[in-house]
Design a protein around this motif. Structure first.
Motif, mmCIF file in Angstrom:
data_model
loop_
_atom_site.group_PDB
_atom_site.id
_atom_site.type_symbol
_atom_site.label_atom_id
_atom_site.label_comp_id
_atom_site.label_asym_id
_atom_site.label_seq_id
_atom_site.Cartn_x
_atom_site.Cartn_y
_atom_site.Cartn_z
ATOM 1 N N ILE A 169 59.441 44.776 49.514
ATOM 2 C CA ILE A 169 58.688 43.986 50.642
ATOM 3 C C ILE A 169 58.450 42.738 49.573
ATOM 4 O O ILE A 169 57.757 42.774 48.797
ATOM 5 C CB ILE A 169 57.543 44.520 51.184
ATOM 6 N N PRO A 170 58.771 41.575 50.236
ATOM 7 C CA PRO A 170 58.515 40.346 49.519
ATOM 8 C C PRO A 170 56.849 40.188 49.437
ATOM 9 O O PRO A 170 56.323 40.488 50.530
ATOM 10 C CB PRO A 170 58.983 39.324 50.316
ATOM 11 N N VAL A 171 56.259 39.763 48.494
ATOM 12 C CA VAL A 171 54.924 39.732 47.907
ATOM 13 C C VAL A 171 54.548 38.547 47.315
ATOM 14 O O VAL A 171 55.390 37.993 46.312
ATOM 15 C CB VAL A 171 54.307 40.967 47.151
ATOM 16 N N VAL A 172 53.495 37.702 47.713
ATOM 17 C CA VAL A 172 53.237 36.483 47.047
ATOM 18 C C VAL A 172 51.501 36.900 47.022
ATOM 19 O O VAL A 172 50.988 37.188 47.745
ATOM 20 C CB VAL A 172 53.145 35.004 47.760
ATOM 21 N N ILE A 173 50.918 36.635 45.551
ATOM 22 C CA ILE A 173 49.444 36.850 45.380
ATOM 23 C C ILE A 173 49.023 35.545 45.230
ATOM 24 O O ILE A 173 49.297 34.338 44.714
ATOM 25 C CB ILE A 173 49.197 37.405 44.032
ATOM 26 N N ILE A 174 47.951 35.308 46.214
ATOM 27 C CA ILE A 174 47.175 33.746 45.940
ATOM 28 C C ILE A 174 45.750 34.135 45.485
ATOM 29 O O ILE A 174 45.136 35.066 45.756
ATOM 30 C CB ILE A 174 47.040 33.456 47.553
ATOM 31 N N ASN A 175 45.356 33.092 44.540
ATOM 32 C CA ASN A 175 44.065 32.959 44.091
ATOM 33 C C ASN A 175 43.671 34.066 43.056
ATOM 34 O O ASN A 175 42.690 34.590 42.650
ATOM 35 C CB ASN A 175 43.097 32.766 44.977
ATOM 36 N N ARG A 176 44.698 34.716 42.639
ATOM 37 C CA ARG A 176 44.822 35.609 41.332
ATOM 38 C C ARG A 176 46.104 35.596 40.546
ATOM 39 O O ARG A 176 47.275 35.226 41.130
ATOM 40 C CB ARG A 176 44.629 37.081 42.044
ATOM 41 N N THR A 177 46.005 36.116 39.178
ATOM 42 C CA THR A 177 47.282 36.345 38.557
ATOM 43 C C THR A 177 47.529 37.502 38.168
ATOM 44 O O THR A 177 46.391 38.253 37.868
ATOM 45 C CB THR A 177 47.260 35.081 37.588
ATOM 46 N N VAL A 178 48.662 37.941 37.881
ATOM 47 C CA VAL A 178 48.705 39.430 37.261
ATOM 48 C C VAL A 178 49.973 39.199 36.133
ATOM 49 O O VAL A 178 50.796 38.355 36.281
ATOM 50 C CB VAL A 178 49.296 40.346 38.174
ATOM 51 N N GLU A 179 49.645 39.939 34.949
ATOM 52 C CA GLU A 179 50.532 39.863 33.934
ATOM 53 C C GLU A 179 51.947 40.755 34.295
ATOM 54 O O GLU A 179 52.356 41.665 33.527
ATOM 55 C CB GLU A 179 49.951 40.227 32.382
ATOM 56 N N TYR A 180 52.646 40.015 35.172
ATOM 57 C CA TYR A 180 53.935 41.051 35.708
ATOM 58 C C TYR A 180 54.852 39.992 36.506
ATOM 59 O O TYR A 180 54.110 39.268 37.196
ATOM 60 C CB TYR A 180 53.622 41.975 36.725
ATOM 61 N N SER A 181 55.960 39.596 35.696
ATOM 62 C CA SER A 181 56.827 38.490 36.214
ATOM 63 C C SER A 181 57.509 38.967 37.549
ATOM 64 O O SER A 181 58.332 37.959 38.077
ATOM 65 C CB SER A 181 57.649 38.016 35.264
ATOM 66 N N GLY A 182 57.442 40.156 38.069
ATOM 67 C CA GLY A 182 58.246 40.463 39.317
ATOM 68 C C GLY A 182 57.411 40.127 40.459
ATOM 69 O O GLY A 182 58.216 40.491 41.482
ATOM 70 N N ILE A 183 56.410 39.326 40.371
ATOM 71 C CA ILE A 183 55.939 38.894 41.769
ATOM 72 C C ILE A 183 55.542 37.477 41.905
ATOM 73 O O ILE A 183 54.753 36.947 40.631
ATOM 74 C CB ILE A 183 54.502 39.749 42.045
ATOM 75 N N SER A 184 55.563 36.947 42.784
ATOM 76 C CA SER A 184 55.189 35.532 42.964
ATOM 77 C C SER A 184 53.785 35.266 43.171
ATOM 78 O O SER A 184 53.070 36.068 43.739
ATOM 79 C CB SER A 184 56.148 34.791 44.201
ATOM 80 N N GLN A 185 53.507 34.200 42.324
ATOM 81 C CA GLN A 185 51.667 34.080 42.316
ATOM 82 C C GLN A 185 51.525 32.635 42.458
ATOM 83 O O GLN A 185 52.216 31.660 41.883
ATOM 84 C CB GLN A 185 51.182 34.509 41.050
ATOM 85 N N VAL A 186 50.401 32.299 43.172
ATOM 86 C CA VAL A 186 49.918 30.935 43.440
ATOM 87 C C VAL A 186 48.602 30.752 43.288
ATOM 88 O O VAL A 186 47.852 31.457 43.924
ATOM 89 C CB VAL A 186 50.262 30.218 44.782
ATOM 90 N N GLY A 187 48.020 30.183 42.203
ATOM 91 C CA GLY A 187 46.736 29.896 42.131
ATOM 92 C C GLY A 187 46.374 28.518 41.411
ATOM 93 O O GLY A 187 47.322 27.684 41.478
ATOM 94 N N SER A 188 45.039 28.331 41.014
ATOM 95 C CA SER A 188 44.601 27.055 40.452
ATOM 96 C C SER A 188 44.249 27.175 39.125
ATOM 97 O O SER A 188 44.153 28.261 38.639
ATOM 98 C CB SER A 188 43.427 26.566 41.203
ATOM 99 N N ASP A 189 44.129 25.980 38.449
ATOM 100 C CA ASP A 189 43.986 25.941 37.053
ATOM 101 C C ASP A 189 42.353 26.438 36.694
ATOM 102 O O ASP A 189 41.367 25.655 36.461
ATOM 103 C CB ASP A 189 44.309 24.733 36.396
ATOM 104 N N ASN A 190 42.122 27.920 36.708
ATOM 105 C CA ASN A 190 40.880 28.409 36.641
ATOM 106 C C ASN A 190 40.524 27.942 35.127
ATOM 107 O O ASN A 190 39.303 27.565 35.060
ATOM 108 C CB ASN A 190 40.932 29.777 36.744
#
Length: 348
Positions: free
Chosen positions: A142-163
């Motif tokens: 299932i396509p997944v995008v994480i918002i406002n968190r990061t995870v050390e795994y390159s297999g999921i798209s992630q969008v966040g800000s420069d914390n």
């Protein structure tokens, strides 16, 4: 007598259009003229017709449904993110299902629910995942995008800000303003947003020859932040008390300010300068006027939803990690340059 079931064919006949035009008129993502859409909607209202979205999803094998997974909506910033995501996806013809993840990090039940719900994609809103959990979610296809968190795994798209950069600015700004005893009020210690903001904060202090004076944890929540503020300022000796506070989000910063003013009788910013992170709407209210780091909410939502829809349409598309810049918003919760702290607790 049983009422006759109204079909799309009845609507098409009354509106004087094709049956496919009726179907397209009820899909916001489809191309149909406004004139045709109006004729169809008028006919549908007159006949009392409602499209059977479940039947349509069985035919098209498309549920047009996106799941949003979060821990809580107590933080107004997350409620705002959810509203923006919902409005954007509605414009694309999608519906949202909201799931609350357990705070203990056990996602098995949530993943089972997502699969049973036949959602086409998942937005994870401020969800903390480890590498194993991230891979487990991605392996279900299932396509997944994480918002406002990061995870050390390159297999999921992630969008966040420069914390990190936001924390760096906060630490350096407070130190450059003449603050000497700067405390940090952490969110969830293991979350990536907290770790990045804390690391940046300490690096910003170091550029001015300072270190973190005091530390406590508010878990991104109001009540816990009030308790943490009481602990940070429990001493009655001004020279051992923080003269500035950087909170890892606005909700905790506001909790800290209200505790300082109403319970501890300390002035903000004359006694204690306060900085938050997020720039949620109430931070700009005159009663708060909180100096903070603004996250680019509109950009985050647009980028995340565009990524998700692209992954749904093109499953072979590689995951992306997007980091967006934050913007300092200087308001009245921090002292002007060079002004020393003024304590007015009434201590004898």
């Amino acid at each position: 007598m049983k009422r006759k079931s109204i079909t799309s064919r009845d609507v098409a006949h009354l509106a004087g259009v094709s049956q496919s035009a009726v179907s397209r008129s009820f899909s916001q993502a489809s191309s149909v003229s406004e004139k045709t859409r109006k004729k169809v909607m008028d006919a549908a209202r007159q006949l009392g017709y409602r499209p059977n979205t479940i039947a349509r999803s069985l035919i098209t094998r498309s549920s047009r449904t996106i799941a949003v997974v979060t821990y809580s909506l107590q933080n107004p910033f997350y409620a705002y993110l959810l509203e923006k995501a919902s409005r954007f996806l509605q414009e694309q013809g999608y519906h949202l299902l909201l799931f609350f993840a357990p705070k203990n990090g056990d996602f098995d039940m949530v993943v089972d629910d997502l699969i049973r719900s036949q959602v086409e994609g998942v937005l994870m809103l401020a969800i903390t995942l480890n590498q194993h959990q991230a891979k487990e979610v991605a392996d279900f296809g299932i396509p997944v995008v994480i918002i406002n968190r990061t995870v050390e795994y390159s297999g999921i798209s992630q969008v966040g800000s420069d914390n990190y950069q936001g924390g760096y600015w906060a630490g350096r700004y407070l130190a450059s303003q003449g603050c000497q005893r700067i405390a940090y009020l952490a969110g969830i210690p293991e979350s990536t947003t907290n770790r990045q903001r804390e690391e940046g904060f300490k690096a910003g202090l170091a550029t001015e020859g300072q270190t973190c004076f005091a530390y406590d944890v508010g878990y991104y929540r109001y009540d816990e932040a009030c308790d943490a503020t009481r602990r940070l300022f429990s001493t009655r000796r001004p020279e051992t008390m923080p003269d500035a506070l950087f909170a890892a989000n606005d909700l905790m910063a506001i909790a800290g300010m209200e505790t300082l003013r109403d319970e501890l009788h300390l002035s903000v910013p004359e006694g204690v300068s306060v900085i938050g992170f997020d720039d949620m709407a109430m931070s700009a209210w005159p009663s708060h006027s909180l100096t903070t780091l603004q996250q680019p909410v509109e950009q985050m939502i647009v980028k995340a939803t565009e990524l998700l829809l692209n992954h749904i349409s093109h499953p072979e598309a590689p995951p992306e990690q997007i980091i967006l810049p934050v913007t300092p918003k200087i308001r009245r919760s921090t002292r002007p340059v060079g002004n020393p702290p003024i304590y007015n607790r009434g201590d004898k």
